[in-house]
Design a protein around this motif. Sequence first.
Motif, PDB file in Angstrom:
ATOM      1  N   GLU A 119       9.775 -78.090  12.121  1.00 21.76           N
ATOM      2  CA  GLU A 119       8.376 -78.441  11.861  1.00 21.76           C
ATOM      3  C   GLU A 119       8.266 -79.711  11.030  1.00 21.76           C
ATOM      4  OE1 GLU A 119       5.463 -74.823  11.483  1.00 21.76           O
ATOM      5  OE2 GLU A 119       7.100 -74.596  10.051  1.00 21.76           O
ATOM      6  N   ARG A 120       7.088 -80.333  11.166  1.00 22.94           N
ATOM      7  CA  ARG A 120       6.716 -81.483  10.337  1.00 22.94           C
ATOM      8  C   ARG A 120       5.304 -81.210   9.838  1.00 22.94           C
ATOM      9  NH1 ARG A 120       9.328 -86.672  11.474  1.00 22.94           N
ATOM     10  NH2 ARG A 120      11.282 -86.192  12.510  1.00 22.94           N
ATOM     11  N   VAL A 121       5.158 -81.091   8.522  1.00 25.51           N
ATOM     12  CA  VAL A 121       3.884 -80.701   7.914  1.00 25.51           C
ATOM     13  C   VAL A 121       3.495 -81.746   6.877  1.00 25.51           C
ATOM     14  CG1 VAL A 121       2.683 -78.887   6.630  1.00 25.51           C
ATOM     15  CG2 VAL A 121       4.475 -78.274   8.248  1.00 25.51           C
ATOM     16  N   ARG A 136       0.060 -79.381  10.547  1.00 24.49           N
ATOM     17  CA  ARG A 136       1.312 -79.650  11.267  1.00 24.49           C
ATOM     18  C   ARG A 136       1.126 -80.831  12.210  1.00 24.49           C
ATOM     19  NH1 ARG A 136       1.141 -74.068  10.950  1.00 24.49           N
ATOM     20  NH2 ARG A 136       3.013 -73.137  10.080  1.00 24.49           N
ATOM     21  N   GLU A 137       2.221 -81.455  12.548  1.00 19.39           N
ATOM     22  CA  GLU A 137       2.201 -82.584  13.480  1.00 19.39           C
ATOM     23  C   GLU A 137       1.670 -82.119  14.834  1.00 19.39           C
ATOM     24  OE1 GLU A 137       5.236 -86.164  14.331  1.00 19.39           O
ATOM     25  OE2 GLU A 137       6.043 -84.177  14.743  1.00 19.39           O
TER      26      GLU A 137
END
Length: 172
Positions: A119-121, A136-137
């Motif tokens: 994940e990318r947050v 989130r992305e």
Amino acid sequence: MNEFLEKNPLGAVLLGLTGALMLLGLGLTWLWGDSGALDADAAADAAGMALPDSVTPRELGGRGEYEVIVNRPIFNETRRPIVIVEPPPVEPEPEPVPEVVVADPPKVRLTGVVITPTERVVTLTPERGGDALVIREGMPLDGEYVGWQVDAVNPRTVSLRSAQGQSVEFEL
């Protein structure tokens, strides 16, 4: 066994009666054997009358002889087959996509970035104060920032893209 019979005279009587009935049954079986059973034709001959054709047993036919049962169902009042006609599937009309009114570029500060293998947050905090947004992305922003979504998350920057194609980048 003898002690039991001495203490229970009724048991001895029942045991003797059971044995006598078994011997009687065996004797009758031996006496009559298989010749005691009469078939329908022999009984009719002994009585001096013939059985009608409907009573005499006959061989069952092939499966094809009984198709009438399928073609004319027994439990249907009209004796006609029930035909189930399914209507053609109705395709639902697509719902009109409401036009999204894109808000002005968000006035936020990038206050946090978390990048994991899955994940990318990012955390965005409004400039005028208020609750921070954790997004989130790829997710869209809502509320006063409708029409914008997180486009890309990098270790020190985030870029937002609008539904109309505008792009804004924020630094940590």
